[in-house]
Design an enzyme around this catalytic site. Sequence first.
Site, PDB file in Angstrom:
ATOM      1  N   TRP A   1       0.815  -1.219   0.000  1.00  0.00           N
ATOM      2  CA  TRP A   1       0.000   0.000   0.000  1.00  0.00           C
ATOM      3  C   TRP A   1       0.839   1.256   0.000  1.00  0.00           C
ATOM      4  CZ3 TRP A   1      -4.162  -0.289  -2.338  1.00  0.00           C
ATOM      5  CH2 TRP A   1      -4.896  -1.463  -2.308  1.00  0.00           C
TER       6      TRP A   1
ATOM      7  N   LYS B   1     -12.300  -1.537   6.912  1.00  0.00           N
ATOM      8  CA  LYS B   1     -11.589  -2.501   7.759  1.00  0.00           C
ATOM      9  C   LYS B   1     -12.053  -2.388   9.211  1.00  0.00           C
ATOM     10  CE  LYS B   1      -8.307  -1.981   4.301  1.00  0.00           C
ATOM     11  NZ  LYS B   1      -8.412  -3.302   3.714  1.00  0.00           N
TER      12      LYS B   1
ATOM     13  N   ASP C   1      -1.440   6.842   6.260  1.00  0.00           N
ATOM     14  CA  ASP C   1      -2.497   5.937   5.809  1.00  0.00           C
ATOM     15  C   ASP C   1      -2.717   4.958   6.954  1.00  0.00           C
ATOM     16  OD1 ASP C   1      -4.055   3.918   4.820  1.00  0.00           O
ATOM     17  OD2 ASP C   1      -2.830   3.495   3.047  1.00  0.00           O
TER      18      ASP C   1
HETATM   19  C1  LIG Z   1      -3.378   0.168   4.170  1.00  0.00           C
HETATM   20  C2  LIG Z   1      -4.253   0.316   2.964  1.00  0.00           C
HETATM   21  N1  LIG Z   1      -4.184   1.436   2.241  1.00  0.00           N
HETATM   22  C3  LIG Z   1      -4.935   1.603   1.149  1.00  0.00           C
HETATM   23  C4  LIG Z   1      -5.816   0.637   0.726  1.00  0.00           C
HETATM   24  C5  LIG Z   1      -6.646   0.879  -0.510  1.00  0.00           C
HETATM   25  O1  LIG Z   1      -7.961   1.056  -0.170  1.00  0.00           O
HETATM   26  P1  LIG Z   1      -9.105   1.283  -1.257  1.00  0.00           P
HETATM   27  O2  LIG Z   1      -9.339  -0.033  -1.902  1.00  0.00           O
HETATM   28  O3  LIG Z   1     -10.250   1.754  -0.409  1.00  0.00           O
HETATM   29  O4  LIG Z   1      -8.651   2.299  -2.219  1.00  0.00           O
HETATM   30  C6  LIG Z   1      -5.936  -0.548   1.445  1.00  0.00           C
HETATM   31  C7  LIG Z   1      -6.866  -1.603   1.017  1.00  0.00           C
HETATM   32  O5  LIG Z   1      -6.862  -2.726   1.410  1.00  0.00           O
HETATM   33  C8  LIG Z   1      -5.120  -0.710   2.591  1.00  0.00           C
HETATM   34  O6  LIG Z   1      -5.178  -1.839   3.316  1.00  0.00           O
END
Ligand SMILES: Cc1ncc(COP(=O)(O)O)c(C=O)c1O
Length: 359
Positions: free
Chosen positions: A101, A193, A169
Amino acid sequence: MSNRIFNFSAGPAMLPTEVLEKSAVALVDYQGKGFGIAEVSHRGKEFEAVNDEAMTLCKKLLGLGDTHDVLFLQGGATMLFTTIAMNFLHGSADYLVSGEWSKKAAGAAKDLGKANVVGTTEASNFDHSTPTAEWKLNEGADYFHVCSNETVHGHRLPAWPKHPNLIVDASSEFMSRPHPVGDCALVYGGAQKNLGPAGVVLTIVRKDMYAKQKKVPSKLWSFKDQAEGRSMVNTPPTFGIYILLEVFRWLDAKGGLAAMEKINETKAKAIYDAIDASNGFYKGTVSVKEQRSRMNVTYTLPSEELTEEFIKTASKAGMVGLKGYRTVGGIRASIYNAMPVEGAQALATFMKDFASKKS
Ligand SMILES: Cc1ncc(COP(=O)(O)O)c(C=O)c1O
Protein backbone atom coordinates in the site's frame (compact mmCIF):
# COMPACT_ATOMS: atom_id res chain seq x y z
CA MET A 1 -30.20 -12.19 14.39
CA SER A 2 -29.10 -14.78 11.87
CA ASN A 3 -26.05 -16.93 12.40
CA ARG A 4 -22.80 -14.91 12.56
CA ILE A 5 -19.51 -16.73 12.10
CA PHE A 6 -15.95 -15.52 12.74
CA ASN A 7 -14.98 -13.65 9.61
CA PHE A 8 -11.24 -12.91 9.37
CA SER A 9 -11.49 -11.04 6.07
CA ALA A 10 -8.95 -8.24 5.54
CA GLY A 11 -11.60 -5.89 4.22
CA PRO A 12 -14.37 -5.24 3.65
CA ALA A 13 -14.43 -6.86 7.04
CA MET A 14 -16.60 -7.84 9.95
CA LEU A 15 -18.61 -5.12 11.70
CA PRO A 16 -19.95 -5.29 15.27
CA THR A 17 -23.27 -7.15 15.33
CA GLU A 18 -24.89 -4.43 17.47
CA VAL A 19 -23.87 -1.83 14.92
CA LEU A 20 -25.35 -3.88 12.09
CA GLU A 21 -28.59 -4.47 13.96
CA LYS A 22 -29.07 -0.80 14.75
CA SER A 23 -28.13 0.21 11.21
CA ALA A 24 -30.55 -2.35 9.76
CA VAL A 25 -33.39 -0.80 11.74
CA ALA A 26 -32.35 2.74 10.71
CA LEU A 27 -32.28 1.62 7.08
CA VAL A 28 -35.95 0.64 7.19
CA ASP A 29 -37.49 3.02 9.73
CA TYR A 30 -35.37 5.81 11.15
CA GLN A 31 -36.44 6.76 14.67
CA GLY A 32 -40.00 5.65 13.97
CA LYS A 33 -40.44 8.23 11.20
CA GLY A 34 -41.55 5.71 8.58
CA PHE A 35 -38.57 6.31 6.27
CA GLY A 36 -35.01 5.02 6.28
CA ILE A 37 -31.93 7.16 6.89
CA ALA A 38 -30.67 6.33 3.38
CA GLU A 39 -33.89 7.70 1.88
CA VAL A 40 -33.65 11.33 2.99
CA SER A 41 -31.84 14.38 1.70
CA HIS A 42 -28.30 14.89 2.91
CA ARG A 43 -29.33 18.52 3.42
CA GLY A 44 -32.28 17.58 5.64
CA LYS A 45 -32.28 17.78 9.42
CA GLU A 46 -32.06 14.03 10.00
CA PHE A 47 -28.87 13.50 8.06
CA GLU A 48 -27.37 16.83 9.19
CA ALA A 49 -27.71 15.56 12.77
CA VAL A 50 -26.01 12.27 11.84
CA ASN A 51 -23.14 14.08 10.13
CA ASP A 52 -22.67 16.45 13.08
CA GLU A 53 -22.71 13.72 15.71
CA ALA A 54 -20.32 11.56 13.68
CA MET A 55 -17.83 14.45 13.41
CA THR A 56 -18.13 15.31 17.10
CA LEU A 57 -17.74 11.71 18.29
CA CYS A 58 -14.84 11.13 15.95
CA LYS A 59 -13.02 14.12 17.45
CA LYS A 60 -13.80 12.90 20.95
CA LEU A 61 -12.45 9.41 20.25
CA LEU A 62 -9.26 10.79 18.70
CA GLY A 63 -8.83 13.52 21.33
CA LEU A 64 -8.85 16.23 18.66
CA GLY A 65 -9.37 19.92 19.19
CA ASP A 66 -10.08 22.77 16.82
CA THR A 67 -6.82 22.44 14.93
CA HIS A 68 -8.14 19.62 12.73
CA ASP A 69 -11.20 18.92 10.59
CA VAL A 70 -12.96 15.58 10.22
CA LEU A 71 -13.98 14.74 6.65
CA PHE A 72 -15.97 11.81 5.29
CA LEU A 73 -14.70 11.45 1.73
CA GLN A 74 -15.27 8.99 -1.11
CA GLY A 75 -13.18 7.07 -3.63
CA GLY A 76 -11.34 4.80 -1.20
CA ALA A 77 -7.90 5.16 0.30
CA THR A 78 -6.45 4.95 -3.20
CA MET A 79 -8.25 8.13 -4.20
CA LEU A 80 -7.00 9.73 -1.01
CA PHE A 81 -3.31 9.03 -1.51
CA THR A 82 -3.65 10.30 -5.07
CA THR A 83 -5.52 13.42 -3.92
CA ILE A 84 -2.85 14.08 -1.29
CA ALA A 85 -0.15 14.25 -3.96
CA MET A 86 -2.42 16.39 -6.20
CA ASN A 87 -2.82 18.92 -3.39
CA PHE A 88 0.42 18.97 -1.46
CA LEU A 89 3.22 17.75 -3.71
CA HIS A 90 5.07 20.89 -4.82
CA GLY A 91 8.81 20.08 -4.89
CA SER A 92 9.25 16.62 -3.45
CA ALA A 93 7.69 14.51 -0.73
CA ASP A 94 9.11 11.71 1.42
CA TYR A 95 7.60 8.22 1.36
CA LEU A 96 8.38 5.23 3.54
CA VAL A 97 7.78 2.20 1.33
CA SER A 98 7.03 -0.65 3.70
CA GLY A 99 4.52 -2.74 1.75
CA GLU A 100 2.07 -2.98 -1.14
CA TRP A 101 0.00 0.00 0.00
CA SER A 102 2.73 2.49 0.75
CA LYS A 103 4.39 1.44 -2.51
CA LYS A 104 1.18 2.27 -4.37
CA ALA A 105 0.93 5.61 -2.55
CA ALA A 106 4.50 6.47 -3.54
CA GLY A 107 3.73 5.35 -7.10
CA ALA A 108 0.76 7.73 -7.28
CA ALA A 109 3.01 10.57 -6.09
CA LYS A 110 5.68 9.68 -8.67
CA ASP A 111 3.07 10.09 -11.40
CA LEU A 112 2.48 13.65 -10.24
CA GLY A 113 5.90 14.85 -9.10
CA LYS A 114 8.96 13.84 -7.15
CA ALA A 115 8.68 11.20 -4.44
CA ASN A 116 11.74 10.43 -2.36
CA VAL A 117 11.74 6.89 -0.96
CA VAL A 118 13.20 7.22 2.54
CA GLY A 119 13.45 3.46 2.96
CA THR A 120 12.13 0.32 1.30
CA THR A 121 12.11 -3.33 2.27
CA GLU A 122 10.85 -4.62 -1.05
CA ALA A 123 13.99 -6.77 -1.46
CA SER A 124 12.79 -8.95 1.42
CA ASN A 125 9.18 -8.97 0.17
CA PHE A 126 8.28 -6.35 2.78
CA ASP A 127 8.69 -8.75 5.69
CA HIS A 128 9.30 -5.72 7.94
CA SER A 129 9.67 -1.97 7.53
CA THR A 130 12.95 -0.06 7.45
CA PRO A 131 14.11 0.84 10.98
CA THR A 132 13.75 4.53 11.84
CA ALA A 133 17.52 5.03 12.19
CA GLU A 134 17.96 4.14 8.50
CA TRP A 135 15.39 6.54 7.04
CA LYS A 136 16.79 9.03 4.56
CA LEU A 137 14.49 11.96 5.15
CA ASN A 138 14.73 15.11 3.04
CA GLU A 139 14.85 18.33 4.94
CA GLY A 140 12.65 20.33 2.56
CA ALA A 141 10.06 17.65 1.85
CA ASP A 142 6.48 18.88 1.43
CA TYR A 143 5.32 16.06 3.71
CA PHE A 144 6.29 12.59 4.94
CA HIS A 145 3.86 9.76 4.08
CA VAL A 146 3.76 6.45 5.94
CA CYS A 147 1.36 3.53 6.10
CA SER A 148 1.04 2.74 9.80
CA ASN A 149 -0.20 -0.82 9.31
CA GLU A 150 0.61 -2.81 6.20
CA THR A 151 -2.52 -4.91 5.66
CA VAL A 152 -0.93 -7.35 3.21
CA HIS A 153 2.29 -8.07 5.09
CA GLY A 154 1.06 -7.94 8.67
CA HIS A 155 3.37 -5.37 10.22
CA ARG A 156 2.88 -1.97 11.75
CA LEU A 157 4.88 0.99 12.95
CA PRO A 158 4.90 0.37 16.72
CA ALA A 159 4.77 4.16 17.22
CA TRP A 160 3.85 6.73 14.57
CA PRO A 161 6.88 8.84 13.64
CA LYS A 162 7.25 12.46 14.60
CA HIS A 163 7.45 14.88 11.69
CA PRO A 164 6.10 18.41 11.21
CA ASN A 165 4.06 17.33 8.19
CA LEU A 166 3.31 13.68 8.78
CA ILE A 167 0.66 12.04 6.58
CA VAL A 168 -0.55 8.60 7.65
CA ASP A 169 -2.50 5.94 5.81
CA ALA A 170 -4.09 4.30 8.86
CA SER A 171 -6.66 2.31 6.86
CA SER A 172 -6.15 -1.05 8.51
CA GLU A 173 -5.66 0.11 12.06
CA PHE A 174 -7.70 3.29 12.38
CA MET A 175 -9.15 3.56 15.91
CA SER A 176 -7.74 0.21 17.00
CA ARG A 177 -5.48 2.00 19.49
CA PRO A 178 -4.92 5.62 20.51
CA HIS A 179 -3.15 7.53 17.72
CA PRO A 180 -1.32 10.87 17.86
CA VAL A 181 -3.59 12.30 15.16
CA GLY A 182 -3.37 15.76 16.73
CA ASP A 183 0.36 15.80 15.83
CA CYS A 184 -0.27 14.91 12.17
CA ALA A 185 -0.86 16.99 9.08
CA LEU A 186 -3.31 14.48 7.62
CA VAL A 187 -4.53 10.99 8.51
CA TYR A 188 -6.82 8.88 6.34
CA GLY A 189 -8.31 5.43 6.27
CA GLY A 190 -10.76 3.52 4.12
CA ALA A 191 -13.61 2.62 6.47
CA GLN A 192 -13.98 -0.94 5.26
CA LYS A 193 -11.59 -2.50 7.76
CA ASN A 194 -12.18 -1.05 11.17
CA LEU A 195 -14.85 1.58 10.83
CA GLY A 196 -17.72 0.77 8.52
CA PRO A 197 -18.62 -0.29 4.99
CA ALA A 198 -16.58 0.48 1.89
CA GLY A 199 -17.35 3.86 0.35
CA VAL A 200 -16.28 6.23 3.11
CA VAL A 201 -12.74 7.40 3.80
CA LEU A 202 -12.31 8.94 7.21
CA THR A 203 -9.90 11.84 6.73
CA ILE A 204 -8.50 14.16 9.35
CA VAL A 205 -6.81 17.32 8.12
CA ARG A 206 -4.83 19.89 10.08
CA LYS A 207 -6.30 23.24 9.11
CA ASP A 208 -3.00 24.93 8.26
CA MET A 209 -2.62 22.48 5.36
CA TYR A 210 -5.32 24.26 3.34
CA ALA A 211 -2.95 27.18 2.70
CA LYS A 212 -0.49 24.75 1.10
CA GLN A 213 -2.95 23.27 -1.40
CA LYS A 214 -2.33 23.45 -5.12
CA LYS A 215 -5.12 24.26 -7.52
CA VAL A 216 -7.07 21.08 -8.27
CA PRO A 217 -9.53 20.56 -11.14
CA SER A 218 -12.60 20.37 -8.90
CA LYS A 219 -13.70 21.18 -5.37
CA LEU A 220 -14.24 17.45 -5.01
CA TRP A 221 -10.50 17.02 -4.56
CA SER A 222 -9.91 20.11 -2.45
CA PHE A 223 -9.62 19.36 1.26
CA LYS A 224 -10.36 22.99 2.05
CA ASP A 225 -13.58 23.00 0.05
CA GLN A 226 -14.65 19.66 1.44
CA ALA A 227 -14.06 20.95 4.97
CA GLU A 228 -16.01 24.15 4.28
CA GLY A 229 -18.84 22.10 2.78
CA ARG A 230 -18.78 19.64 5.71
CA SER A 231 -17.90 16.84 3.25
CA MET A 232 -20.92 17.66 1.11
CA VAL A 233 -19.46 19.20 -2.02
CA ASN A 234 -21.65 16.55 -3.66
CA THR A 235 -23.97 13.91 -2.18
CA PRO A 236 -22.01 12.01 0.46
CA PRO A 237 -22.36 8.24 1.09
CA THR A 238 -25.07 8.88 3.66
CA PHE A 239 -25.72 5.33 4.81
CA GLY A 240 -22.00 4.60 5.11
CA ILE A 241 -21.63 7.68 7.33
CA TYR A 242 -24.59 6.51 9.39
CA ILE A 243 -22.89 3.16 10.02
CA LEU A 244 -19.68 5.01 10.90
CA LEU A 245 -21.64 6.94 13.51
CA GLU A 246 -22.94 3.69 15.00
CA VAL A 247 -19.36 2.37 15.11
CA PHE A 248 -18.21 5.55 16.89
CA ARG A 249 -21.04 5.16 19.43
CA TRP A 250 -20.03 1.52 19.93
CA LEU A 251 -16.38 2.46 20.44
CA ASP A 252 -17.31 5.24 22.85
CA ALA A 253 -19.50 2.88 24.89
CA LYS A 254 -16.63 0.37 25.06
CA GLY A 255 -14.43 2.99 26.71
CA GLY A 256 -12.73 4.51 23.68
CA LEU A 257 -9.48 3.69 21.94
CA ALA A 258 -7.36 2.85 25.00
CA ALA A 259 -9.91 0.22 26.03
CA MET A 260 -10.04 -1.07 22.46
CA GLU A 261 -6.25 -1.36 22.35
CA LYS A 262 -6.27 -3.69 25.38
CA ILE A 263 -8.85 -5.96 23.77
CA ASN A 264 -6.91 -5.98 20.51
CA GLU A 265 -3.66 -6.85 22.33
CA THR A 266 -5.39 -9.86 23.93
CA LYS A 267 -6.68 -11.06 20.57
CA ALA A 268 -3.34 -10.68 18.78
CA LYS A 269 -1.44 -12.33 21.62
CA ALA A 270 -3.66 -15.44 21.47
CA ILE A 271 -2.76 -16.01 17.81
CA TYR A 272 0.92 -15.01 18.00
CA ASP A 273 1.33 -17.32 21.01
CA ALA A 274 -0.13 -20.17 18.95
CA ILE A 275 2.40 -19.41 16.19
CA ASP A 276 5.36 -19.15 18.57
CA ALA A 277 4.44 -22.31 20.50
CA SER A 278 4.05 -24.47 17.38
CA ASN A 279 7.71 -25.56 17.12
CA GLY A 280 7.98 -24.02 13.67
CA PHE A 281 4.81 -25.58 12.22
CA TYR A 282 3.49 -22.05 11.81
CA LYS A 283 5.97 -19.39 10.80
CA GLY A 284 5.16 -15.71 11.23
CA THR A 285 5.96 -13.84 8.01
CA VAL A 286 7.15 -10.69 9.82
CA SER A 287 10.87 -10.79 10.57
CA VAL A 288 10.90 -8.08 13.26
CA LYS A 289 8.70 -9.15 16.16
CA GLU A 290 8.17 -5.64 17.55
CA GLN A 291 6.56 -4.71 14.24
CA ARG A 292 3.96 -7.49 14.30
CA SER A 293 0.56 -6.06 13.43
CA ARG A 294 -2.24 -6.35 15.99
CA MET A 295 -4.75 -6.24 13.14
CA ASN A 296 -3.48 -8.59 10.42
CA VAL A 297 -1.67 -11.69 11.65
CA THR A 298 0.22 -13.36 8.82
CA TYR A 299 1.87 -16.79 8.90
CA THR A 300 2.67 -19.77 6.76
CA LEU A 301 2.29 -23.54 7.12
CA PRO A 302 4.80 -26.17 5.98
CA SER A 303 3.17 -26.68 2.54
CA GLU A 304 0.54 -25.39 0.10
CA GLU A 305 -1.52 -28.54 0.66
CA LEU A 306 -1.60 -28.05 4.41
CA THR A 307 -2.49 -24.38 3.95
CA GLU A 308 -5.45 -25.32 1.77
CA GLU A 309 -6.56 -27.98 4.20
CA PHE A 310 -6.23 -25.50 7.08
CA ILE A 311 -8.45 -22.98 5.28
CA LYS A 312 -11.07 -25.59 4.36
CA THR A 313 -11.21 -27.16 7.81
CA ALA A 314 -11.33 -23.77 9.52
CA SER A 315 -14.22 -22.76 7.28
CA LYS A 316 -16.16 -25.87 8.33
CA ALA A 317 -15.51 -24.84 11.95
CA GLY A 318 -17.04 -21.39 11.33
CA MET A 319 -13.87 -19.37 10.62
CA VAL A 320 -13.61 -17.79 7.17
CA GLY A 321 -11.57 -15.21 5.26
CA LEU A 322 -8.21 -16.66 6.28
CA LYS A 323 -6.41 -16.94 2.94
CA GLY A 324 -3.23 -14.84 2.77
CA TYR A 325 -2.68 -12.21 0.08
CA ARG A 326 -1.23 -13.70 -3.10
CA THR A 327 2.23 -12.06 -2.77
CA VAL A 328 2.69 -13.39 0.76
CA GLY A 329 0.73 -16.66 0.68
CA GLY A 330 -0.14 -18.66 3.78
CA ILE A 331 -2.72 -17.36 6.21
CA ARG A 332 -3.80 -13.86 7.10
CA ALA A 333 -6.12 -13.52 10.08
CA SER A 334 -7.53 -10.02 10.24
CA ILE A 335 -8.75 -9.25 13.71
CA TYR A 336 -10.08 -5.72 13.52
CA ASN A 337 -12.07 -4.08 16.33
CA ALA A 338 -15.25 -6.00 15.51
CA MET A 339 -13.65 -9.44 15.92
CA PRO A 340 -14.56 -10.63 19.42
CA VAL A 341 -11.89 -12.05 21.73
CA GLU A 342 -13.67 -15.42 21.40
CA GLY A 343 -13.00 -15.37 17.66
CA ALA A 344 -9.24 -14.97 18.10
CA GLN A 345 -9.24 -17.59 20.85
CA ALA A 346 -11.22 -20.01 18.67
CA LEU A 347 -8.66 -19.58 15.90
CA ALA A 348 -5.75 -20.10 18.31
CA THR A 349 -7.32 -23.31 19.64
CA PHE A 350 -8.00 -24.50 16.10
CA MET A 351 -4.36 -23.79 15.16
CA LYS A 352 -3.06 -25.87 18.08
CA ASP A 353 -5.35 -28.79 17.23
CA PHE A 354 -4.47 -28.66 13.56
CA ALA A 355 -0.72 -28.52 14.23
CA SER A 356 -0.85 -31.41 16.69
CA LYS A 357 -2.67 -33.57 14.13
CA LYS A 358 -0.42 -32.67 11.20
CA SER A 359 3.08 -32.37 12.61
C1 LIG B 1 -3.38 0.17 4.17
C2 LIG B 1 -4.25 0.32 2.96
N1 LIG B 1 -4.18 1.44 2.24
C3 LIG B 1 -4.94 1.60 1.15
C4 LIG B 1 -5.82 0.64 0.73
C5 LIG B 1 -6.65 0.88 -0.51
O1 LIG B 1 -7.96 1.06 -0.17
P1 LIG B 1 -9.10 1.28 -1.26
O2 LIG B 1 -9.34 -0.03 -1.90
O3 LIG B 1 -10.25 1.75 -0.41
O4 LIG B 1 -8.65 2.30 -2.22
C6 LIG B 1 -5.94 -0.55 1.44
C7 LIG B 1 -6.87 -1.60 1.02
O5 LIG B 1 -6.86 -2.73 1.41
C8 LIG B 1 -5.12 -0.71 2.59
O6 LIG B 1 -5.18 -1.84 3.32
